[in-house]
Design a protein around this motif. Sequence first.
Motif, short mmCIF file in Angstrom:
data_model
loop_
_atom_site.label_atom_id
_atom_site.label_comp_id
_atom_site.label_asym_id
_atom_site.label_seq_id
_atom_site.Cartn_x
_atom_site.Cartn_y
_atom_site.Cartn_z
N ASP A 183 0.81 -1.21 0.00
CA ASP A 183 0.00 0.00 0.00
C ASP A 183 0.84 1.26 0.00
OD1 ASP A 183 -2.29 -1.50 -0.01
OD2 ASP A 183 -2.60 -1.44 2.15
N GLN A 184 1.95 1.24 0.72
CA GLN A 184 2.80 2.43 0.76
C GLN A 184 3.39 2.72 -0.62
OE1 GLN A 184 2.94 4.50 3.06
NE2 GLN A 184 2.57 3.54 5.02
N LYS A 185 3.74 1.69 -1.36
CA LYS A 185 4.26 1.89 -2.73
C LYS A 185 3.17 2.51 -3.62
CE LYS A 185 7.24 1.45 -6.12
NZ LYS A 185 6.41 1.85 -7.27
N LYS A 186 1.91 2.13 -3.39
CA LYS A 186 0.82 2.73 -4.16
C LYS A 186 0.71 4.22 -3.86
CE LYS A 186 -1.91 -1.54 -4.37
NZ LYS A 186 -3.16 -2.21 -3.94
N MET A 187 0.96 4.58 -2.59
CA MET A 187 0.93 6.00 -2.24
C MET A 187 2.07 6.76 -2.94
SD MET A 187 -1.66 6.38 -0.27
CE MET A 187 -2.41 5.11 -1.31
N VAL A 188 3.25 6.12 -3.02
CA VAL A 188 4.39 6.72 -3.72
C VAL A 188 4.05 6.90 -5.20
CG1 VAL A 188 6.76 6.33 -4.50
CG2 VAL A 188 6.15 5.94 -2.12
N ASP A 189 3.41 5.90 -5.78
CA ASP A 189 3.01 6.00 -7.19
C ASP A 189 2.04 7.16 -7.41
OD1 ASP A 189 4.58 3.81 -7.74
OD2 ASP A 189 2.93 2.37 -7.71
N MET A 190 1.15 7.37 -6.44
CA MET A 190 0.23 8.50 -6.54
C MET A 190 0.99 9.82 -6.51
SD MET A 190 -2.79 9.73 -3.90
CE MET A 190 -3.45 8.08 -3.72
N ALA A 191 1.97 9.92 -5.61
CA ALA A 191 2.78 11.14 -5.53
C ALA A 191 3.57 11.34 -6.83
CB ALA A 191 3.72 11.07 -4.33
N PHE A 192 4.12 10.24 -7.36
CA PHE A 192 4.88 10.32 -8.61
C PHE A 192 4.01 10.80 -9.76
CE2 PHE A 192 6.36 8.14 -12.53
CZ PHE A 192 7.53 8.86 -12.70
N ALA A 193 2.76 10.33 -9.81
CA ALA A 193 1.85 10.78 -10.86
C ALA A 193 1.61 12.28 -10.77
CB ALA A 193 0.52 10.02 -10.77
N ASN A 194 1.50 12.80 -9.54
CA ASN A 194 1.30 14.24 -9.35
C ASN A 194 2.55 15.03 -9.74
OD1 ASN A 194 -1.37 15.16 -7.78
ND2 ASN A 194 -0.86 13.07 -7.19
N ALA A 195 3.74 14.50 -9.39
CA ALA A 195 4.99 15.16 -9.78
C ALA A 195 5.14 15.17 -11.30
CB ALA A 195 6.18 14.47 -9.12
N SER A 196 4.79 14.07 -11.93
CA SER A 196 4.88 13.98 -13.39
C SER A 196 3.94 14.97 -14.05
CB SER A 196 4.55 12.56 -13.86
OG SER A 196 5.47 11.62 -13.33
N GLU A 197 2.76 15.12 -13.47
CA GLU A 197 1.79 16.07 -14.02
C GLU A 197 2.31 17.50 -13.91
OE1 GLU A 197 -1.42 16.87 -16.19
OE2 GLU A 197 -0.87 14.85 -15.51
N ARG A 198 2.94 17.83 -12.78
CA ARG A 198 3.52 19.17 -12.62
C ARG A 198 4.63 19.39 -13.65
NH1 ARG A 198 4.51 23.33 -8.69
NH2 ARG A 198 5.49 24.96 -9.92
N LEU A 199 5.49 18.39 -13.81
CA LEU A 199 6.60 18.51 -14.76
C LEU A 199 6.09 18.63 -16.19
CD1 LEU A 199 9.66 18.46 -15.24
CD2 LEU A 199 9.54 15.97 -15.25
N SER A 200 5.02 17.91 -16.50
CA SER A 200 4.51 17.90 -17.87
C SER A 200 4.08 19.28 -18.34
CB SER A 200 3.33 16.93 -17.98
OG SER A 200 2.19 17.43 -17.31
N LYS A 201 3.66 20.14 -17.41
CA LYS A 201 3.22 21.49 -17.79
C LYS A 201 4.37 22.31 -18.37
CE LYS A 201 -0.36 21.58 -14.21
NZ LYS A 201 -0.83 22.24 -12.96
#
Length: 611
Positions: A350-368
Motif C-alpha cells: 500500500d505504501q508503494k501505491k501512495m508513492v506511485d500516486m505522488a509520482f503521478a502528481n509530480a509527473s503532471e507538474r513537470l509535464s506542464k
Amino acid sequence: MNQLLEKLRKKALNLTHDPGVYLMKNSRGEIIYIGKAKNLKNRVSQYFQPNNPSHTEKVRRMVEQVADFDYIVVGSEFEALVLECSLIKQNNPKYNILLKDDKGYHYIRVERGSFPKISAQKQMTDDDADYLGPYTSSFSVTQTVDEVNKIFGLPTCNRKFPEDFKKARPCLNYHIKQCMGVCRGRISEEEYAQTFKEALAYIKKGGGSLLERLTRQMEEAAEALDFERAAKLRDRIQAIRRIADTQKVYLINTENQDVIAFAQNQTHAAVAVLKFRNYRLSDKEDYFFPDVYDIETVRQSFLSQYYMMTADIPPRIVVDEPFEDAELLAEHLKTANGRKVTFVFPQKGDQKKMVDMAFANASERLSKYVSRTGREVAALDALAKLLGLKKPPVYIEAYDISNLGESSKVGGMVVFENGRPLKKAYKKFRIRQIEGQDDYASMQEVITRRLSHYEQEKDTGEGFGRLPDLILLDGGKGHVAAILPIIQASGLDIPVFGMVKDNKHRTRAIAKDGGEISISANRVAFSFVTTIQDEVHRYAIRYQKQVHTKSSLEITLTRVKGIGDKKASQLLSRFRTRAELLEATPEQLAQAAKLKPETAQELFLFLHALS
C-alpha cells in the motif's frame, strides 16, 4: 590550465579533511553555491579538477563563475547538514535547489443575496461578498468548496437567481444529483437560506456535529409525516458520508505521514508532497526545479531544506528512493521535533501505491513545463529507473529487421522524442551485404551504417547527426550481444537493450547484455515499450512489403522483350505501384526508361493484359 582554476585548486588542496560547509563566491563576492562535505579537502578540490567527467553541465557553469570560496569547519556531518540548510535559507544562492514560498493565500468566497453561492478564490476583492480565510493550501480550499457544493447541491453555474429562473433547462449537475436545481424556480428563498446556513456550518465546523443535527431533523420530519423533507435530509446525510468515504485514504497503522516522489526529464525536475493527516489526504504541495541534471542531489537537497523549514513534521515520511543523508536528517528532525521521525522507502504494498500516486502528481507538474502529458513524463522516468539509466531518455531509436526471401530483407528505425513518435526522423534500410536470413548480421549492418551516417552528419545535430539516449532492438539478448561491440568500437556511450516478445508476439521483457529485465509489473514502462515495439515492427513490415512488391514487379516487367533489370528498376522509380503503371501512357513509359516506342507499346499491352 586556467590560472584562476589552478589557484583555486591549490587552495582547496590545503583544506582540512574535517567535515564542514563551503561557500562558492563570484567575482562580486556574492555567494552562488553552498554545499556540505564530510571531507572538505576531497569534496572542494573535485570542483577545480580540469575536465572532471563527473561534472554536470550545471556544475561546470557554476565553476566557471567561481572567483573564490570560503569554508566553515564543524565537528560532524550532522552539524554540517544543519549549517548548510541554515545558510542556504539565509543567502538563497543561485545554484542551490531553492524552495520558494509561492503558494500565496487562498480564500473561500461566500456571496450575499437571495440565492448566494460558494466558490474558491486566490485573493480577496472589494465586492459584495464575504470571505473565509486566508488559507495557505489551495488544495484544501478547492477540495472543501467542491465537497460542500456537492453535499448540499448548491449551484456552481454562472446563472443569477432569481433573475434566471426557468430561462434555460437544468444543467448536467442537476441530472446527476449534484445540484438542487435552483434554476427551475421551485425552491423558496427560505428553504435555500436554511440549506446555505448548513453548508457554512459544514465548512466552519466539519461534518461530525452536522451529521448528528441532520439525523435528528430527519427523524423529527419522519415523525411529523413530512416524508419529502425527511427524504431530502436522508440524501444529504448519505452525501456527507459518501464524500467522507471517498476522500479518505486509509494507511496501514499510520495516522499521519507525508509521501514524496520526484519526476525528472533531461534538464527539469518536479516533486510532489502528499500530506496525510488523520488517515486522510489533507493537502498536496508540488515544486518545479529548472536546470536540473542530477536527481539524487535534488532529492537530498529538497528533503533537507523542506523539513528544516517547516514545523509540520509527521512521524513517518515516505520517499520514492533512498537518499544519502536520510539518517542524519532523521536525527535532526527528532531533535527539533521532540519525537522520532522515520524515513521509509517502500518497494511494494500500500505504501508503494501512495508513492506511485505522488509520482503521478509530480509527473503532471513537470509535464506542464515540457509540453508533454503526465503519462509521457512518467513513462520515460519509469523506463529510466527500470533500465538503470542516469536520466530519462528523451531521444530513443528502435530497430527491427524484416525479411521475406533474399530480395526483401530490410531494417526499420523509428524514433521517439519525449515519449512521442517523431515520424520525420524514421529511417529505412535495405540489407545489401548479408547473404541468407541472418537477423543478427542484418542488425549489425543497419547499426553500422547508422553510426557511419552520424560521423558524416554530426555537425548538423539533426536526423542521423543526432545520437540517441537509448537504442532498443526488437529481439533478445542475442541481438544486444551482436550490437554492443559495434557501439563500443565506435567510442560512443549509448545504452542498448532488446525488446523481447513471448510466443504470442506480445512484449514480455527487456533484454540486456547477459540477461533479461521483467517489465510486466511496471505498467507504465510496459505500455510504453510495447508501443515502441509495435511501432517499429509495423514500420519494418510495411517497408518489407513495399520492397517485396517492387521486387515482384521488377521480375514481371523483365518478361517484356527489351526490358532488363536496369530498365525495370527505372520504371519502378518513376511509377512506384502497379496502379501507377496502369495509368501511364505508352509515351510516359517510354520516357521513364528511355524505351523504344514499340517496346513501350508492348509493355502497355502486357500490363493491361495482366490486370
